[in-house]
Design a protein around this motif. Sequence first.
Motif, short mmCIF file in Angstrom:
data_model
loop_
_atom_site.label_atom_id
_atom_site.label_comp_id
_atom_site.label_asym_id
_atom_site.label_seq_id
_atom_site.Cartn_x
_atom_site.Cartn_y
_atom_site.Cartn_z
N ASP A 1 0.82 -1.21 0.00
CA ASP A 1 0.00 0.00 0.00
C ASP A 1 0.86 1.26 0.00
O ASP A 1 0.55 2.23 -0.70
CB ASP A 1 -0.93 0.00 1.22
CG ASP A 1 -2.01 -1.06 1.13
OD1 ASP A 1 -2.31 -1.48 0.00
OD2 ASP A 1 -2.53 -1.48 2.17
N ALA A 2 1.93 1.27 0.79
CA ALA A 2 2.80 2.45 0.85
C ALA A 2 3.52 2.67 -0.47
O ALA A 2 3.62 3.80 -0.96
CB ALA A 2 3.81 2.30 1.99
N TYR A 3 4.00 1.61 -1.10
CA TYR A 3 4.70 1.75 -2.37
C TYR A 3 3.76 2.24 -3.46
O TYR A 3 4.13 3.06 -4.30
CB TYR A 3 5.30 0.40 -2.80
CG TYR A 3 6.58 0.02 -2.10
CD1 TYR A 3 6.81 0.34 -0.76
CD2 TYR A 3 7.57 -0.70 -2.75
CE1 TYR A 3 7.97 -0.02 -0.11
CE2 TYR A 3 8.74 -1.07 -2.11
CZ TYR A 3 8.93 -0.74 -0.80
OH TYR A 3 10.09 -1.10 -0.15
N GLU A 4 2.53 1.72 -3.45
CA GLU A 4 1.57 2.10 -4.49
C GLU A 4 1.04 3.51 -4.27
O GLU A 4 0.80 4.25 -5.22
CB GLU A 4 0.40 1.10 -4.52
CG GLU A 4 -0.58 1.34 -5.64
CD GLU A 4 -1.74 0.35 -5.60
OE1 GLU A 4 -2.33 0.08 -6.66
OE2 GLU A 4 -2.08 -0.14 -4.50
N GLY A 5 0.83 3.89 -3.01
CA GLY A 5 0.23 5.18 -2.72
C GLY A 5 1.19 6.35 -2.84
O GLY A 5 0.76 7.48 -3.04
N ALA A 6 2.49 6.11 -2.72
CA ALA A 6 3.48 7.19 -2.80
C ALA A 6 3.78 7.53 -4.26
O ALA A 6 3.45 6.77 -5.17
CB ALA A 6 4.75 6.78 -2.07
N PHE A 65 2.58 -1.77 -11.32
CA PHE A 65 4.04 -1.94 -11.32
C PHE A 65 4.61 -1.69 -9.93
O PHE A 65 5.44 -2.46 -9.45
CB PHE A 65 4.68 -0.98 -12.33
CG PHE A 65 6.17 -1.14 -12.44
CD1 PHE A 65 6.71 -2.09 -13.27
CD2 PHE A 65 7.04 -0.35 -11.68
CE1 PHE A 65 8.09 -2.27 -13.36
CE2 PHE A 65 8.42 -0.51 -11.77
CZ PHE A 65 8.94 -1.48 -12.62
N ARG A 66 4.20 -0.62 -9.26
CA ARG A 66 4.76 -0.30 -7.95
C ARG A 66 4.38 -1.35 -6.92
O ARG A 66 5.17 -1.69 -6.04
CB ARG A 66 4.32 1.10 -7.51
CG ARG A 66 4.78 2.20 -8.46
CD ARG A 66 4.98 3.51 -7.76
NE ARG A 66 3.78 4.21 -7.43
CZ ARG A 66 3.18 5.11 -8.21
NH1 ARG A 66 3.66 5.37 -9.41
NH2 ARG A 66 2.09 5.74 -7.81
#
Length: 400
Positions: A162-167, A225-226
């Motif tokens: 979630d953090a990788y996708e949301g940033a 991808f993220r």
Amino acid sequence: SAPFAGHFSVNPATLTAKALLLALVLPTLLLSRDDFRDTRFHILLLSSVYGVCLLLSADSFLTMFLGLEIMSLPVYVLVLLAFQRPEGPEAALKYLVLSSAATATFLMGVSFLYGGTGTLALTAFSQALGSPNTLAQAAVALVVVAFFLKAAIVPFHAWAPDAYEGASVPVTAYMATIVKAGVLLAAARLFSTTPVGRPMADLLTLLPLISMVWGNLAAIRQTSFRRMIAYSSIAHAGYLFFAFLGAGPGRFQAVVFYILAYALMNLLAFASLPRGVDDAASDRLDSLKGLYQRRPFAALMLGLAMLSLAGIPPLPGFVAKFLIFKNVIAAGYTVYAVLGLIGSYLGIYFYLRVIQYAFMSADAVAQPSSERTLALSASVLCLVPAVLVALFPGWFIGLL
């Protein structure tokens, strides 16, 4: 006498590791110029980098705690800066809560160590590793679990996707490389050269091995991808924790080399991504279809990064994995090494899927995008050392 004796020190190995990490920050800064025009991003990022450097010179748990928090606190804000999706605040909150849980677990383990040894020196951890005392074993387990949380080892990984996708892309690149490197290098400093016996060896095998398998299998199902890179980083964290099973003298060397190869390839992949106005659409793996027809250089760089992350020889990722598993076998954990190798190659499919989209799929509907000169510069900045590491791995290993 040295300043802050017993809390902070430097030596050639830590100076080399710091130099490599600071060099890896440069591509991240180049990537960020298109997303962050003001100075807030750079102040926060450099503050976090200072925490990473502090970790590498920590001689006491007090300094290590300060380094972990200085590294982590700015990242919570970085996740929110210039977020382009409604999921951004939720992702930052998840990261904050679980990272706080890791901090609490770390402090509880340190308090047990202090209660049993009367010192906050990192050497207390080495003493506790081989101790039959229940309090010492509980302290070691709590500290290791805290690092598992920080590194997103299964089952403590829920915050990472979630953090990788949301940033934004530069922040995700920073989290996947420099922050991950800081946590693993701190763990390497903690374990130092102390041999790891059972039952700690079983803990350092079981959860990282599950992370390898789950991270690789979960990445296969991703359409972002993220998010795919997040699960990939979970698997790679598992490989890195396997390094602590190896013989003490080569442990730090193996971790630093792996981090160098892994970080260069991740940054190269992020720098090569086509980025449009719609962040969610640009992040979809489908958007990579026909990339070679649209941007041949970006497709080639992305393909190179994916092959290296998959561990295909003779690329840096293969050398890094070979070094870790060679040390594990030399330490007598042959069965664990074989299981780790099997788990590591479960992920080849999703890396090759990215290459298939970029080179062998019909062109997708092009998203409006602009040429990013600084991203191209970041690609070259990652490509040159990656080629040198692939051609002269022995020389780089000798430096460490």
